[in-house]
Motif scaffolding. Structure first.
Motif, PDB file in Angstrom:
ATOM      1  N   SER A  59       0.814  -1.216   0.000  1.00 23.40           N
ATOM      2  CA  SER A  59       0.000   0.000   0.000  1.00 23.40           C
ATOM      3  C   SER A  59       0.845   1.262   0.000  1.00 23.40           C
ATOM      4  CB  SER A  59      -0.916   0.008   1.230  1.00 23.40           C
ATOM      5  OG  SER A  59      -1.462   1.273   1.464  1.00 23.40           O
ATOM      6  N   CYS A  60       0.578   2.155  -0.966  1.00 26.83           N
ATOM      7  CA  CYS A  60       1.251   3.455  -1.009  1.00 26.83           C
ATOM      8  C   CYS A  60       0.954   4.259   0.257  1.00 26.83           C
ATOM      9  CB  CYS A  60       0.780   4.263  -2.220  1.00 26.83           C
ATOM     10  SG  CYS A  60       1.381   3.669  -3.801  1.00 26.83           S
ATOM     11  N   GLU A  61      -0.303   4.244   0.670  1.00 27.67           N
ATOM     12  CA  GLU A  61      -0.711   5.037   1.821  1.00 27.67           C
ATOM     13  C   GLU A  61       0.015   4.589   3.083  1.00 27.67           C
ATOM     14  OE1 GLU A  61      -2.075   7.854   4.106  1.00 27.67           O
ATOM     15  OE2 GLU A  61      -2.391   7.785   1.929  1.00 27.67           O
ATOM     16  N   THR A  62       0.120   3.275   3.283  1.00 23.60           N
ATOM     17  CA  THR A  62       0.844   2.763   4.454  1.00 23.60           C
ATOM     18  C   THR A  62       2.311   3.152   4.380  1.00 23.60           C
ATOM     19  OG1 THR A  62      -0.674   0.887   4.606  1.00 23.60           O
ATOM     20  CG2 THR A  62       1.414   0.698   5.774  1.00 23.60           C
ATOM     21  N   ARG A  63       2.893   3.056   3.204  1.00 19.80           N
ATOM     22  CA  ARG A  63       4.305   3.437   3.045  1.00 19.80           C
ATOM     23  C   ARG A  63       4.512   4.920   3.316  1.00 19.80           C
ATOM     24  NH1 ARG A  63       3.985  -0.341  -1.232  1.00 19.80           N
ATOM     25  NH2 ARG A  63       3.683   1.261  -2.828  1.00 19.80           N
ATOM     26  N   ARG A  64       3.574   5.752   2.925  1.00 16.42           N
ATOM     27  CA  ARG A  64       3.699   7.191   3.212  1.00 16.42           C
ATOM     28  C   ARG A  64       3.761   7.429   4.720  1.00 16.42           C
ATOM     29  NH1 ARG A  64      -0.836   7.831  -0.414  1.00 16.42           N
ATOM     30  NH2 ARG A  64      -0.054   8.016  -2.545  1.00 16.42           N
ATOM     31  N   GLN A  65       2.931   6.726   5.447  1.00 18.78           N
ATOM     32  CA  GLN A  65       2.929   6.864   6.907  1.00 18.78           C
ATOM     33  C   GLN A  65       4.249   6.381   7.497  1.00 18.78           C
ATOM     34  OE1 GLN A  65      -0.550   4.735   8.278  1.00 18.78           O
ATOM     35  NE2 GLN A  65      -1.932   5.906   6.956  1.00 18.78           N
ATOM     36  N   GLU A  66       4.751   5.262   6.983  1.00 16.72           N
ATOM     37  CA  GLU A  66       6.027   4.726   7.469  1.00 16.72           C
ATOM     38  C   GLU A  66       7.172   5.683   7.148  1.00 16.72           C
ATOM     39  OE1 GLU A  66       4.702   0.035   6.897  1.00 16.72           O
ATOM     40  OE2 GLU A  66       5.993   1.016   5.418  1.00 16.72           O
ATOM     41  N   ALA A  67       7.177   6.217   5.936  1.00 16.23           N
ATOM     42  CA  ALA A  67       8.230   7.151   5.532  1.00 16.23           C
ATOM     43  C   ALA A  67       8.197   8.409   6.390  1.00 16.23           C
ATOM     44  CB  ALA A  67       8.078   7.502   4.057  1.00 16.23           C
TER      45      ALA A  67
ATOM     46  N   ASN B 168      10.159  -0.528  -1.413  1.00 13.32           N
ATOM     47  CA  ASN B 168       8.957  -0.876  -2.178  1.00 13.32           C
ATOM     48  C   ASN B 168       8.323   0.354  -2.815  1.00 13.32           C
ATOM     49  OD1 ASN B 168       8.421  -3.770  -2.139  1.00 13.32           O
ATOM     50  ND2 ASN B 168       8.350  -3.548   0.082  1.00 13.32           N
ATOM     51  N   SER B 169       9.150   1.299  -3.218  1.00 13.06           N
ATOM     52  CA  SER B 169       8.680   2.591  -3.705  1.00 13.06           C
ATOM     53  C   SER B 169       9.540   3.077  -4.855  1.00 13.06           C
ATOM     54  CB  SER B 169       8.730   3.631  -2.575  1.00 13.06           C
ATOM     55  OG  SER B 169       8.043   3.178  -1.432  1.00 13.06           O
ATOM     56  N   HIS B 170       8.978   3.992  -5.626  1.00 10.61           N
ATOM     57  CA  HIS B 170       9.675   4.533  -6.789  1.00 10.61           C
ATOM     58  C   HIS B 170      10.187   5.946  -6.524  1.00 10.61           C
ATOM     59  CE1 HIS B 170       6.661   1.694  -8.885  1.00 10.61           C
ATOM     60  NE2 HIS B 170       7.795   1.052  -8.667  1.00 10.61           N
ATOM     61  N   SER B 171      11.309   6.254  -7.156  1.00 15.70           N
ATOM     62  CA  SER B 171      11.919   7.566  -6.975  1.00 15.70           C
ATOM     63  C   SER B 171      11.505   8.513  -8.085  1.00 15.70           C
ATOM     64  CB  SER B 171      13.448   7.435  -6.970  1.00 15.70           C
ATOM     65  OG  SER B 171      14.059   8.698  -7.060  1.00 15.70           O
TER      66      SER B 171
ATOM     67  N   TYR C 161       5.386   8.438  -6.462  1.00 15.39           N
ATOM     68  CA  TYR C 161       6.764   8.825  -6.158  1.00 15.39           C
ATOM     69  C   TYR C 161       6.863   9.568  -4.826  1.00 15.39           C
ATOM     70  CZ  TYR C 161       7.070   7.865 -11.155  1.00 15.39           C
ATOM     71  OH  TYR C 161       6.993   7.259 -12.395  1.00 15.39           O
ATOM     72  N   SER C 162       5.774   9.573  -4.061  1.00 11.69           N
ATOM     73  CA  SER C 162       5.722  10.416  -2.869  1.00 11.69           C
ATOM     74  C   SER C 162       6.542   9.869  -1.704  1.00 11.69           C
ATOM     75  CB  SER C 162       4.267  10.600  -2.428  1.00 11.69           C
ATOM     76  OG  SER C 162       3.684   9.355  -2.072  1.00 11.69           O
ATOM     77  N   VAL C 163       6.694   8.548  -1.609  1.00 11.29           N
ATOM     78  CA  VAL C 163       7.395   7.951  -0.468  1.00 11.29           C
ATOM     79  C   VAL C 163       8.870   8.316  -0.474  1.00 11.29           C
ATOM     80  CG1 VAL C 163       8.042   5.781   0.639  1.00 11.29           C
ATOM     81  CG2 VAL C 163       5.729   6.069  -0.270  1.00 11.29           C
ATOM     82  N   VAL C 164       9.537   8.057  -1.587  1.00 10.96           N
ATOM     83  CA  VAL C 164      10.957   8.415  -1.682  1.00 10.96           C
ATOM     84  C   VAL C 164      11.119   9.928  -1.627  1.00 10.96           C
ATOM     85  CG1 VAL C 164      13.025   8.288  -3.126  1.00 10.96           C
ATOM     86  CG2 VAL C 164      11.533   6.293  -2.913  1.00 10.96           C
TER      87      VAL C 164
ATOM     88  N   ALA D 189      13.160  15.075   0.721  1.00 14.01           N
ATOM     89  CA  ALA D 189      12.824  16.403   1.236  1.00 14.01           C
ATOM     90  C   ALA D 189      13.465  16.700   2.586  1.00 14.01           C
ATOM     91  CB  ALA D 189      11.306  16.543   1.337  1.00 14.01           C
ATOM     92  N   LEU D 190      14.077  15.701   3.224  1.00 16.34           N
ATOM     93  CA  LEU D 190      14.645  15.916   4.565  1.00 16.34           C
ATOM     94  C   LEU D 190      15.719  17.016   4.637  1.00 16.34           C
ATOM     95  CD1 LEU D 190      15.000  12.447   6.318  1.00 16.34           C
ATOM     96  CD2 LEU D 190      13.989  14.506   7.253  1.00 16.34           C
ATOM     97  N   PRO D 191      16.795  17.040   3.854  1.00 15.50           N
ATOM     98  CA  PRO D 191      17.002  16.220   2.655  1.00 15.50           C
ATOM     99  C   PRO D 191      17.928  15.033   2.904  1.00 15.50           C
ATOM    100  CG  PRO D 191      18.527  18.061   2.657  1.00 15.50           C
ATOM    101  CD  PRO D 191      17.753  18.151   3.949  1.00 15.50           C
ATOM    102  N   LEU D 192      17.619  13.928   2.208  1.00 19.90           N
ATOM    103  CA  LEU D 192      18.581  12.855   2.019  1.00 19.90           C
ATOM    104  C   LEU D 192      18.958  12.848   0.544  1.00 19.90           C
ATOM    105  CD1 LEU D 192      17.089   9.907   4.127  1.00 19.90           C
ATOM    106  CD2 LEU D 192      18.853  11.541   4.796  1.00 19.90           C
ATOM    107  N   VAL D 193      20.136  12.327   0.244  1.00 23.35           N
ATOM    108  CA  VAL D 193      20.659  12.342  -1.121  1.00 23.35           C
ATOM    109  C   VAL D 193      20.618  10.941  -1.703  1.00 23.35           C
ATOM    110  CG1 VAL D 193      22.636  12.902  -2.588  1.00 23.35           C
ATOM    111  CG2 VAL D 193      22.175  14.279  -0.535  1.00 23.35           C
TER     112      VAL D 193
END
Length: 316
Positions: free
Chosen positions: A158-166, A188-191, A223-226, A231-235
């Motif tokens: 689930s994208c929604e669950t991954r968004r919460q985890e991220a 389990n997500s796309h950049s 692409y929202s999870v990655v 946005a933190l930012p991480l590289v």
């Protein structure tokens, strides 16, 4: 006629001898390159960090052949740190025993049930946190050589669950002020960095998901999870060293329902595995790779990713 056959045999023997000697000199040259590799600053080291989804813990430990080939490949890489996902069936004891086979005396697993993540190292590991809720199959936070290593494996369904985890993991990094941090694992997500390539090449993947899939957002790749991590930012250092056409980490032909032809696989290929680092760490990264090839095609259903990190050792 006999003389002609002898000449042909001699040519074949000479050609085989040439191949053997070429291989020998190539290996010798690579070993010399590794041995002579230096940096002008004293007390400076380069270590390789690998992240690898090991596909159901080598079938819960039953696939001994795949595990042995995996150990041989990891040993060849001479990595300083190896992070793993899907350590199914592993315990702290069995992971430690496995790690010793590739020369790592230190190992930590986040839990001993389900789909654990874990990490092994040549250098001592200090466990800082093991979080089992709110971040997929767990979040393992350890310190190695003064760096914060975070290993995770986000929800596959689930994208929604991954968004919460991220969001949880991003908040954890921010709140703890982890400026020397490496976040890695199967997201389990796309950049967004892969968006143009995916939209043009992964033509069968969206159909494979299905229009109503929870792994899509309104029928489109998500692409929202990655992006949350970026946005933190991480590289995303892999993006800087690996062209888009080489970044896909899933699937490999170890899955029998997947074509062995790369040009066919790319129609369902996706990058799910990442090593993301803070800007301070990104300055020390000198290389990154997705290890796609015959040597890793049948080790897991995912390909491993790695970075090479150059750092100056602290004097005692």
């Amino acid at each position: 006629m006999v003389n002609k056959q002898k000449k042909n045999r001699m040519k074949r023997v000479a050609f085989l001898l040439f191949l053997v000697l070429s291989g020998f000199f190539m290996v010798e040259a690579q070993e010399k390159t590794a041995a002579y590799e230096r940096y002008w600053k004293p007390d400076t080291r380069k270590i390789r960090v690998i992240s690898y989804n090991v596909f159901n813990g080598f079938d819960w430990g039953k696939d001994r052949d795949r595990q042995e080939r995996f150990v041989a490949w990891i040993r060849e890489q001479d990595a300083g740190v190896v992070a793993m996902q899907e350590l199914c069936g592993f315990t702290q004891e069995s992971l430690s025993a496995l790690a010793k086979q590739w020369g790592h005396p230190y190992a930590v697993i986040v839990k001993e049930n389900g789909y654990p993540v874990g990490i092994t190292s040549k250098s001592p590991i200090r466990v800082k946190n093991k979080i089992l809720k709110g971040c997929g199959h767990g979040l393992l936070h350890v310190e190695i050589l003064g760096y914060d290593f975070l290993v995770t494996h986000l929800n596959p369904n689930s994208c929604e669950t991954r968004r919460q985890e991220a969001a949880y993991i991003a908040g954890y990094i921010r709140e703890n002020g982890l400026s020397r941090c490496l976040l890695m694992g199967d997201m389990n997500s796309h950049s967004p960095a892969d968006a143009d390539y995916m939209e043009g090449h992964a033509t069968d993947l969206r159909m494979q998901y299905g229009a109503e899939s929870a792994n899509l957002t309104d029928g489109r790749f998500d692409y929202s999870v990655v992006s949350c991590f970026l946005a933190l930012p991480l590289v995303d250092v892999c993006r800087e060293y690996v062209p888009a056409a080489r970044r896909q980490t899933f699937p490999t032909p170890v899955l029998m329902n997947v074509s062995q032809h790369p040009e066919v696989r790319e129609k369902t290929g996706e990058r799910l595995d990442y090593i993301l680092v803070t800007p301070e760490v990104a300055k020390q990264v000198v290389d990154a790779a997705v290890h796609k090839g015959e040597d890793t095609d049948y080790l897991s259903d995912h390909y491993p990713v790695s970075i090479d990190l150059l750092f100056q050792e602290k004097k005692e």
